[in-house]
Design a protein around this motif. Sequence first.
Motif, PDB file in Angstrom:
ATOM      1  N   PHE A 114     -32.784   8.919  40.217  1.00 38.43           N
ATOM      2  CA  PHE A 114     -31.421   8.835  39.699  1.00 38.43           C
ATOM      3  C   PHE A 114     -31.479   9.002  38.187  1.00 38.43           C
ATOM      4  CE2 PHE A 114     -31.111   6.225  43.605  1.00 38.43           C
ATOM      5  CZ  PHE A 114     -30.085   6.912  44.244  1.00 38.43           C
ATOM      6  N   GLU A 115     -30.351   9.429  37.633  1.00 35.95           N
ATOM      7  CA  GLU A 115     -30.291   9.524  36.186  1.00 35.95           C
ATOM      8  C   GLU A 115     -30.297   8.111  35.595  1.00 35.95           C
ATOM      9  OE1 GLU A 115     -27.383  12.351  34.702  1.00 35.95           O
ATOM     10  OE2 GLU A 115     -26.964  10.884  33.115  1.00 35.95           O
ATOM     11  N   PRO A 116     -31.081   7.860  34.540  1.00 35.07           N
ATOM     12  CA  PRO A 116     -31.097   6.512  33.951  1.00 35.07           C
ATOM     13  C   PRO A 116     -29.707   6.092  33.464  1.00 35.07           C
ATOM     14  CG  PRO A 116     -32.943   7.814  33.142  1.00 35.07           C
ATOM     15  CD  PRO A 116     -32.058   8.765  33.896  1.00 35.07           C
ATOM     16  N   SER A 117     -29.375   4.830  33.660  1.00 39.09           N
ATOM     17  CA  SER A 117     -28.096   4.297  33.191  1.00 39.09           C
ATOM     18  C   SER A 117     -28.319   3.479  31.929  1.00 39.09           C
ATOM     19  CB  SER A 117     -27.480   3.402  34.262  1.00 39.09           C
ATOM     20  OG  SER A 117     -28.308   2.278  34.492  1.00 39.09           O
ATOM     21  N   GLU A 118     -27.260   3.326  31.165  1.00 39.23           N
ATOM     22  CA  GLU A 118     -27.279   2.451  29.981  1.00 39.23           C
ATOM     23  C   GLU A 118     -26.717   1.101  30.401  1.00 39.23           C
ATOM     24  OE1 GLU A 118     -25.744   4.291  26.464  1.00 39.23           O
ATOM     25  OE2 GLU A 118     -25.311   2.355  25.516  1.00 39.23           O
ATOM     26  N   ASN A 119     -27.428   0.029  30.054  1.00 35.87           N
ATOM     27  CA  ASN A 119     -27.085  -1.291  30.582  1.00 35.87           C
ATOM     28  C   ASN A 119     -26.757  -2.271  29.474  1.00 35.87           C
ATOM     29  OD1 ASN A 119     -27.939  -0.167  33.073  1.00 35.87           O
ATOM     30  ND2 ASN A 119     -30.051  -0.786  32.634  1.00 35.87           N
ATOM     31  N   GLY A 120     -25.674  -3.018  29.661  1.00 32.65           N
ATOM     32  CA  GLY A 120     -25.306  -4.053  28.689  1.00 32.65           C
ATOM     33  C   GLY A 120     -25.515  -5.428  29.290  1.00 32.65           C
ATOM     34  N   LEU A 175     -22.732  13.181  40.290  1.00 32.28           N
ATOM     35  CA  LEU A 175     -21.551  14.040  40.352  1.00 32.28           C
ATOM     36  C   LEU A 175     -20.459  13.602  39.384  1.00 32.28           C
ATOM     37  CD1 LEU A 175     -21.378  14.200  44.266  1.00 32.28           C
ATOM     38  CD2 LEU A 175     -22.444  15.863  42.722  1.00 32.28           C
ATOM     39  N   PHE A 176     -20.478  12.321  38.995  1.00 38.04           N
ATOM     40  CA  PHE A 176     -19.414  11.766  38.148  1.00 38.04           C
ATOM     41  C   PHE A 176     -20.015  10.977  36.991  1.00 38.04           C
ATOM     42  CE2 PHE A 176     -17.628  12.088  42.403  1.00 38.04           C
ATOM     43  CZ  PHE A 176     -16.419  12.728  42.173  1.00 38.04           C
ATOM     44  N   ASP A 177     -19.306  10.926  35.891  1.00 30.24           N
ATOM     45  CA  ASP A 177     -19.553   9.894  34.875  1.00 30.24           C
ATOM     46  C   ASP A 177     -18.996   8.603  35.461  1.00 30.24           C
ATOM     47  OD1 ASP A 177     -20.439  11.967  33.331  1.00 30.24           O
ATOM     48  OD2 ASP A 177     -18.971  11.726  31.724  1.00 30.24           O
ATOM     49  N   ALA A 178     -19.624   7.496  35.193  1.00 30.30           N
ATOM     50  CA  ALA A 178     -19.169   6.270  35.848  1.00 30.30           C
ATOM     51  C   ALA A 178     -19.499   5.036  35.029  1.00 30.30           C
ATOM     52  CB  ALA A 178     -19.813   6.158  37.230  1.00 30.30           C
ATOM     53  N   GLN A 179     -18.728   4.010  35.299  1.00 31.32           N
ATOM     54  CA  GLN A 179     -18.921   2.702  34.658  1.00 31.32           C
ATOM     55  C   GLN A 179     -18.895   1.644  35.746  1.00 31.32           C
ATOM     56  OE1 GLN A 179     -18.741   1.596  31.213  1.00 31.32           O
ATOM     57  NE2 GLN A 179     -18.554  -0.593  31.736  1.00 31.32           N
ATOM     58  N   MET A 180     -19.921   0.802  35.767  1.00 33.22           N
ATOM     59  CA  MET A 180     -19.992  -0.299  36.743  1.00 33.22           C
ATOM     60  C   MET A 180     -19.940  -1.618  35.977  1.00 33.22           C
ATOM     61  SD  MET A 180     -21.919  -2.871  38.300  1.00 33.22           S
ATOM     62  CE  MET A 180     -23.358  -2.751  37.273  1.00 33.22           C
ATOM     63  N   ASP A 181     -19.018  -2.483  36.343  1.00 36.34           N
ATOM     64  CA  ASP A 181     -18.946  -3.818  35.743  1.00 36.34           C
ATOM     65  C   ASP A 181     -19.247  -4.864  36.790  1.00 36.34           C
ATOM     66  OD1 ASP A 181     -17.776  -3.579  32.868  1.00 36.34           O
ATOM     67  OD2 ASP A 181     -16.622  -2.155  34.072  1.00 36.34           O
ATOM     68  N   ASN A 182     -20.095  -5.814  36.434  1.00 34.58           N
ATOM     69  CA  ASN A 182     -20.338  -6.936  37.345  1.00 34.58           C
ATOM     70  C   ASN A 182     -19.150  -7.886  37.328  1.00 34.58           C
ATOM     71  OD1 ASN A 182     -22.789  -6.396  38.517  1.00 34.58           O
ATOM     72  ND2 ASN A 182     -23.991  -7.448  36.954  1.00 34.58           N
ATOM     73  N   LEU A 183     -18.887  -8.484  38.473  1.00 33.81           N
ATOM     74  CA  LEU A 183     -17.835  -9.498  38.585  1.00 33.81           C
ATOM     75  C   LEU A 183     -18.542 -10.834  38.768  1.00 33.81           C
ATOM     76  CD1 LEU A 183     -15.534  -7.441  40.979  1.00 33.81           C
ATOM     77  CD2 LEU A 183     -15.194  -7.806  38.517  1.00 33.81           C
ATOM     78  N   GLY A 224     -28.105   0.006  39.328  1.00 32.09           N
ATOM     79  CA  GLY A 224     -27.879   1.218  40.135  1.00 32.09           C
ATOM     80  C   GLY A 224     -26.680   1.090  41.053  1.00 32.09           C
ATOM     81  N   HIS A 225     -25.856   0.074  40.820  1.00 34.96           N
ATOM     82  CA  HIS A 225     -24.715  -0.132  41.722  1.00 34.96           C
ATOM     83  C   HIS A 225     -23.638   0.949  41.600  1.00 34.96           C
ATOM     84  CE1 HIS A 225     -26.580  -3.643  43.116  1.00 34.96           C
ATOM     85  NE2 HIS A 225     -25.715  -4.575  42.804  1.00 34.96           N
ATOM     86  N   TRP A 226     -23.710   1.758  40.553  1.00 35.17           N
ATOM     87  CA  TRP A 226     -22.756   2.862  40.382  1.00 35.17           C
ATOM     88  C   TRP A 226     -23.141   4.070  41.245  1.00 35.17           C
ATOM     89  CZ3 TRP A 226     -25.284   7.197  38.599  1.00 35.17           C
ATOM     90  CH2 TRP A 226     -26.571   6.960  38.070  1.00 35.17           C
ATOM     91  N   THR A 227     -24.377   4.105  41.756  1.00 30.83           N
ATOM     92  CA  THR A 227     -24.857   5.340  42.403  1.00 30.83           C
ATOM     93  C   THR A 227     -24.092   5.718  43.682  1.00 30.83           C
ATOM     94  OG1 THR A 227     -26.676   4.118  43.477  1.00 30.83           O
ATOM     95  CG2 THR A 227     -27.181   5.233  41.388  1.00 30.83           C
ATOM     96  N   SER A 255     -23.133  -1.298  33.530  1.00 30.82           N
ATOM     97  CA  SER A 255     -23.989  -0.115  33.425  1.00 30.82           C
ATOM     98  C   SER A 255     -23.095   1.107  33.373  1.00 30.82           C
ATOM     99  CB  SER A 255     -24.906   0.010  34.645  1.00 30.82           C
ATOM    100  OG  SER A 255     -25.845  -1.034  34.675  1.00 30.82           O
ATOM    101  N   HIS A 256     -23.487   2.101  32.582  1.00 29.23           N
ATOM    102  CA  HIS A 256     -22.706   3.333  32.609  1.00 29.23           C
ATOM    103  C   HIS A 256     -23.594   4.563  32.492  1.00 29.23           C
ATOM    104  CE1 HIS A 256     -22.578   4.377  28.269  1.00 29.23           C
ATOM    105  NE2 HIS A 256     -22.722   3.085  28.116  1.00 29.23           N
TER     106      HIS A 256
END
Length: 354
Positions: free
Chosen positions: A206-212, A307-315, A277-280, A221-222
Amino acid sequence: MSALPPGSVIGMLGGGQLGRLMALEAARLGYDVHTFCPEPRSPAARVSSAETVADYTNDAALKAFAGACDVVSYEFENVPAAAVAAIESVGVPVRPGVAALENSQDRKVEKEFLNSIEVPTVAFESVHSPENIQPAVEKLGGAGILKRRRMGYDGKGQARVEAGDDMAAAWTALGSAPCILEAMAPFKLEISAIVARGLSGEIAAFEPSENGHANGILRASHVPASIRDETRTRAIASATRLAEALDYVGVIALEFFVLDDETLIANEFAPRVHNSGHWTPEACATGQFEQHIRAVAGLPLGDPTRLFDAQMDNLLGDEAETAFGGPGVTHYGKREAKAGRKMGHVTRRLGPAT
Ligand code: ADP
Ligand code: MG
């Protein structure tokens, strides 16, 4: 090495959200999942076809569980190595194997292993008594992060220390357990590289994500990460080298600190699907949960193309209740929303992949 036929049973050690999301994908592919977890009615067990409730040290329960499975995997890295041995003793393969557990459960062993395969980490010192801490802090330049070698997660089991601090108090607060002291990494951002390795050794990255992170816990992660393409390539190469060195089968995640000049310093790895990797599933042709099941079942790996740019936020905590039912929300079905506990996540597609 042939693939498991439909209706085969995949055993899952652990019952949390990672197991739950893998079980849902296993079901879609045509497999049954049997969970093994000390707590009854775990989030994973509630979407699986069978459940064993027993401790990871219960040899008889492990063997009976293994007897009901065609292959066994795990969704957290603190499964005792002896549990894997018990399962393998009845002739059932465990994927990924025990090497991944042994090299990720102890932060000192983990860092030594990474360095041995030329994946550099921060400098660190071994700490086995409170008296070790002050000299180690001085050796590492006056400040560092004290981390328990075992059983830390989501920022738990670690504390920042500076020269002159009350080291005895820091030692006690971490449970008076063997620790490492890590040098502070002067990072501009954090990324993770998640790759899958199939039963016949093929790699899909997978493409590496940037994580906060906040307070040591992943918040978001985005993708795409704001790093150079060449940095992405190096991160994936390191994660691939790690998977190969462990003769790994499944999805593995390697976290990095990215310095100003984009030097990569490995932080830690997880022998499993990973929160970053929850955005994958929403953003790639194949998501990490399906990919892990494909690997352990011996199916060909899916296409990891983003396929998409994406942003995953934890709840975390009660955030999942507010967000519940909203677009892109995955709820883990945990009964109790303790403060800071991972209860769900939300993934937003930001447009076609850039
Ligand atoms: P956990 O196992 O709890 O995820 P990590 O070692 O990944 O523990 O630490 C959690 C977060 O704390 C990291 O993602 C990073 O933001 C910060 N951190 C940990 N170690 C260091 C370090 N040596 N230097 C700077 N920041 C760190
Ligand atoms: Mg981490």
